[in-house]
Design an enzyme around this catalytic site. Structure first.
Site, short mmCIF file in Angstrom:
data_model
loop_
_atom_site.label_atom_id
_atom_site.label_comp_id
_atom_site.label_asym_id
_atom_site.label_seq_id
_atom_site.Cartn_x
_atom_site.Cartn_y
_atom_site.Cartn_z
N GLY A 1 0.82 -1.21 0.00
CA GLY A 1 0.00 0.00 0.00
C GLY A 1 0.85 1.25 0.00
N ASN A 2 0.22 2.39 0.21
CA ASN A 2 0.98 3.64 0.27
C ASN A 2 0.38 4.55 1.34
OD1 ASN A 2 -1.10 5.43 -1.06
ND2 ASN A 2 -0.83 3.89 -2.65
N ARG A 3 1.01 5.70 1.53
CA ARG A 3 0.65 6.54 2.67
C ARG A 3 -0.50 7.52 2.40
NH1 ARG A 3 4.74 6.97 6.52
NH2 ARG A 3 6.73 6.04 5.88
#
Ligand code: CTP
Length: 418
Positions: free
Chosen positions: A209-211
């Site tokens: 995933g990412n932030r």
């Protein structure tokens, strides 16, 4: 300002406590008028402690002061949150069978109703007719949010977030955001906004995933709805309350996001797509049906090697799919850190050319910048234009406003009504 905060009997009554706080913290004198059933959800001491004033709920209390007439007459603003289906019906028909409805009949100031009820009740023809009647009389009925309702069901009917209710209420009396442009330049438009960050599943419990927090995309969706657009918000793993008036489509992975966006664009009513979501460029080549274990096979090394494959580029597919047509207007985002090959602006310019969209919103990211933060600086770039419009550092709401200020005038002829 003297505000009457009416509270009708729904489970969302507890959220009216936050509405009350926001109004009192902004310096307003707030008298809470709960209905008898609202008091079964949140008791009078809570309202009294938060407002610093006695609550008024019955026409039979404090009779010499004639509260059923005085409260409405003296108010500068009446807000009802939540406004239940029953309250909307009583208000639409001019009933005055308790203090709140009497106040609504005597008020000559702006009245803002924030509905909350189950989707079936909101969509029922009776409620729709009541809302139409109230709006025709100049009452501001805020669109309910979509999302999780009490119990397992989801759909339109959720009470909008307290800050949205307060913003709508202050806008109704012309307070708050004084330099707010007249909303309405997106009326009759259908826009799609993607927000959040995709998650690419590895196994039933893990993902890449990412932030991205989704705050910027949600602000863009909220601004479009406030300016009159029909908004489809494709939301990838965001834990924020849905903005009022937006249709939220929840997605998980990049492929799901692509399917949702393309499904919406296929119906041809879409005027603009804003790709604010951080879409993963790669996903694991294989999905493990069961949880990957520390020891994952005899003779295999301790750490598995995860092979990745490319995800489709959703924005590029949209550009290709519209052929030579200017619709839908396409907005891309460039989250750049800058690297050895160039600074943020030059990388963004190259990305704009590569992607072929109509507007690119470039921002500098890093672990301490932008992701999840409440303020940001962006550069807005159009193809063929040397100068970028730099906005910020400012709030994501003002960035959202700047984006629609660029997009709204570029949308061309409004489609014929009907
Ligand atoms: N985007 C997309 N589909 C992808 C990846 C990105 O539609 N698979 C969109 C994003 O929503 C954003 C824009 O493309 O609007 C730019 O995304 P970004 O990841 O910053 O750019 P990339 O083209 O992936 O380039 P790079 O990773 O090389 O910087």
């Amino acid at each position: 300002m003297r505000v009457v905060l009416g509270v009708a009997g729904g489970i969302a009554a507890y959220k009216a406590c936050s509405v009350l706080r926001l109004l009192t913290e902004a310096g307003h004198e707030v008298t809470v008028v709960p209905t008898a059933s609202a008091l079964r959800f949140v008791g009078a001491p809570t309202w009294e402690a938060l407002s610093g004033r006695s609550v008024a709920s019955s026409v039979w209390e404090d009779v010499p002061q004639v509260p059923h007439v005085r409260l409405g007459q003296q108010a500068d603003l009446v807000v009802v949150a939540p406004a239940t289906a029953d309250l909307l019906a009583r208000a639409a028909h001019g009933l005055a069978d308790d203090l709140l409805t009497s106040t609504l009949l005597t008020a000559r100031c702006p009245v803002v109703l924030a509905p909350a009820m189950h989707t079936e009740m909101w969509l029922h023809a009776a409620t729709a007719a009541n809302v139409e009647t109230l709006r025709a009389r100049g009452v501001h009925v805020v669109e309910p949010a979509s999302g999780r309702l009490t119990g397992a069901d989801t759909g339109p009917g959720r009470l909008p977030e307290p800050q949205d209710i307060v913003a709508a209420a202050l806008a109704a009396v012309g307070e708050g955001d004084q330099d707010r442009r007249e909303p309405g330049d997106l009326e009759g438009r259908h826009v799609v906004v993607t927000a959040g960050g995709t998650r690419e599943p590895l196994d039933p419990v893990r993902f890449l995933g990412n932030r991205s927090s989704g705050k910027q995309g949600y602000a863009i969706a909220a601004e479009a709805a406030a300016r009159g657009a029909r908004v489809s918000l494709v939301s990838a793993n965001v834990s924020l309350g849905a903005p009022a008036g937006c249709d939220v489509v929840e997605v998980g992975s990049a492929l799901e996001l692509q399917e949702a966006v393309e499904g919406l664009v296929r119906d041809r009513s879409v005027d603009a797509v804003v790709m604010a979501a951080a879409v993963a460029d790669f996903r694991p080549a294989a999905y493990a049906e069961s949880k990957i274990k520390k020891t994952h096979g005899t003779g295999e090394p301790d750490a598995p090697v995860i092979e990745l494959v490319r995800n489709p580029d959703v924005l590029a597919t949209l550009v290709a799919g519209r052929g030579g047509s200017p619709r839908p207007y396409l907005v891309g985002f460039a989250a750049e850190t800058g690297d050895a090959t160039g600074d943020v602006l030059s990388l963004a310019r190259a990305k704009l050319e590569r992607k072929g969209c109509d507007l690119l919103v470039a921002n500098e990211v890093g672990t301490d910048k932008t992701f999840g933060r409440d303020d940001t600086t962006v550069h807005l770039l159009h193809p063929g234009e040397a100068e970028a419009d730099t906005v910020g550092p400012t709030t994501k709401a003002l960035v959202a406003r700047a984006i629609w200020d660029h997009v709204a005038p570029a949308l061309g002829e409004r489609p014929e009504a009907g």
